[in-house]
Structure formats: C-alpha cells, structure tokens
Motif scaffolding. Sequence first.
Motif, PDB file in Angstrom:
ATOM      1  N   CYS A   1     -58.239 -43.072  27.088  1.00  0.00           N
ATOM      2  CA  CYS A   1     -58.503 -44.510  27.009  1.00  0.00           C
ATOM      3  C   CYS A   1     -58.238 -45.003  25.588  1.00  0.00           C
ATOM      4  O   CYS A   1     -58.769 -44.463  24.625  1.00  0.00           O
ATOM      5  CB  CYS A   1     -59.946 -44.797  27.406  1.00  0.00           C
ATOM      6  SG  CYS A   1     -60.376 -46.548  27.262  1.00  0.00           S
TER       7      CYS A   1
ATOM      8  N   CYS B   1     -61.669 -46.392  24.075  1.00  0.00           N
ATOM      9  CA  CYS B   1     -62.874 -45.597  23.778  1.00  0.00           C
ATOM     10  C   CYS B   1     -62.628 -44.092  23.781  1.00  0.00           C
ATOM     11  O   CYS B   1     -63.571 -43.327  23.597  1.00  0.00           O
ATOM     12  CB  CYS B   1     -63.977 -45.932  24.779  1.00  0.00           C
ATOM     13  SG  CYS B   1     -63.793 -45.124  26.382  1.00  0.00           S
TER      14      CYS B   1
ATOM     15  N   GLY C   1     -62.069 -42.302  26.255  1.00  0.00           N
ATOM     16  CA  GLY C   1     -62.553 -41.716  27.507  1.00  0.00           C
ATOM     17  C   GLY C   1     -61.414 -41.119  28.331  1.00  0.00           C
ATOM     18  O   GLY C   1     -60.239 -41.326  28.036  1.00  0.00           O
TER      19      GLY C   1
ATOM     20  N   CYS D   1     -60.696 -45.807  33.156  1.00  0.00           N
ATOM     21  CA  CYS D   1     -61.439 -44.989  32.191  1.00  0.00           C
ATOM     22  C   CYS D   1     -62.814 -44.660  32.766  1.00  0.00           C
ATOM     23  O   CYS D   1     -63.550 -45.559  33.178  1.00  0.00           O
ATOM     24  CB  CYS D   1     -61.587 -45.739  30.866  1.00  0.00           C
ATOM     25  SG  CYS D   1     -62.673 -44.872  29.702  1.00  0.00           S
TER      26      CYS D   1
ATOM     27  N   CYS E   1     -65.562 -46.331  30.077  1.00  0.00           N
ATOM     28  CA  CYS E   1     -65.779 -47.765  29.847  1.00  0.00           C
ATOM     29  C   CYS E   1     -65.232 -48.651  30.967  1.00  0.00           C
ATOM     30  O   CYS E   1     -65.421 -49.861  30.937  1.00  0.00           O
ATOM     31  CB  CYS E   1     -65.174 -48.189  28.507  1.00  0.00           C
ATOM     32  SG  CYS E   1     -63.381 -48.358  28.510  1.00  0.00           S
TER      33      CYS E   1
HETATM   34 ZN   LIG Z   1     -62.604 -46.319  27.892  1.00  0.00          ZN
END
Ligand SMILES: [Zn+2]
Length: 251
Positions: free
Chosen positions: A188, A191, A193, A221, A224
């Motif tokens: 991601c 973030c 992720g 993701c 998030c």
């Molecule tokens: Zn994310």
Amino acid sequence: MQDASFRFYAELNDFLPPERQQTAFAYPFNSDQSVKHLIEAAGVPHTEVELILANNEPVDFSYAVQSGDRVAVYPHFAALPLGENGRLRPPPPAPARFVLDIHLGQLARYLRLLGFDTLYPTSDLDDADLAQIAHDENRILLSRDRGLLMRSLVVHGYCLRTKDSEEQLTAVLHRFNLFDQIQDTPRCLRCNGILQPVAKEAILDRLEPKTRLYYNEFQICQACGQIYWQGSHYPKLRQFVATIKQGHNQS
Ligand SMILES: [Zn+2]
C-alpha cells in the motif's frame, strides 16, 4: 600523535575532501582508536563500508589502528561476495525491508510499488527514533544524512547521494541487488499494508464512474482499505525498472 596511511576506494571517495580522494594519505590519530572511529571521523559512515584491510589482512570495525598501519577501506562490490572472513556485519535482511528518513517520500512510494516492506514515518521522528527502528526491526536505513548513518545502532544503511528519486531508486536496487526480490504486487502506497485482490462487485460503490467503466481487477489494502487498480504510473515504473535491470545485467 601517531600516523597511519589510509586509502578509500571507489564510491567511498564521495565522502572525502578532494585532497584525500583516490590516494593514500597520512592520517594522524591518538592511540587506542578503532578503525571505525577513524573512518567516520574522515567523513565516511560505517554503513558504506564493506571491507577493511589493515596491512593486507581483513579486520573488523573494532580493530585498534597502530602507528604505521596501511589501511584500505572498500565499499560494497556486487561482484565480490565476501566469505565469513572480513565480514563487517551480518547479511542484510532478505527479503529486504527498509525504513526511510524524512524527505524521501517519493522513494518510499517507488519501493512500495515494487513490493518492498518500506516504513516511511509520517510523524516527527528524530534521528534516535529512526536508528532505533532500523535496529529493532532489522531494517535497512536509507538517508541523505551521514550523521544519522554514523549512529552505532544502525547496522544496515545506505547514504543517498542525490535528491533525484529515480536515481535514488536505481542506487538502492544496485547496492542491495534487489532485482530478484521485486514483487508483482505492490505494498500500500499510503500505509505499507499488504494488498489482496478484491472482487469488483464488493467495492463498486467506492469507484468513480470512469474507473468502474475501464478497470476490472482491483486490490485492497488489508490495513487501511485503500483500493488499487493498474493506474497509469504503474506500468511506467515497471518499464523504468526493467531498463535499469538490463543495464545492471550488462555491467
Ligand atoms: Zn494501506
């Protein structure tokens, strides 16, 4: 004061004043100083150094330099894998994972697009925090700040010489030989992720009309909830990486 002769090789010269570049020079020092201390006092972060020879014998960072020593300091050479003898640090984490200093947001996005686990702290972390994270999570610290990389907690790191994010990515891919570790699925971009495929029907209400029309494969993701599809910048980055990889294989 005592004197040893030092010589730094290849790109380690980037850190030296002109009169010390590409040549052996007399280096005065007080007794009982480690070779690591003297290397860093000369301006070269320990993270950049891969091999140290004192009088033609490999030594580690703790070696106490003696008067009259001839010290040769080498950077990482991809073509010269070191055995246990002369290794200054454990091998870098594999797959590679990173923590990035401030002002490296674009490089963070590039590394995440290529699937690398890349921390880019958005809150105000100071140098001590970044060094601690790199140490505790066994991450490679990327920075343009020599002083940060000189911190003793930092085991793996690399000093970026340029502000250009594409040149930075090229340097990092080469330095840690990451070409075989590039993933098809990005991390991601927001973030870091992990992304998973998601059915279009499940997210239909979150898509802009044009995205709904033109795209059919999506990822989400897990951390998030951000939705991804093969946008326009993504194939361009792959092409860019393919070009540097080709150059790498030919060199
Ligand atoms: Zn994310």
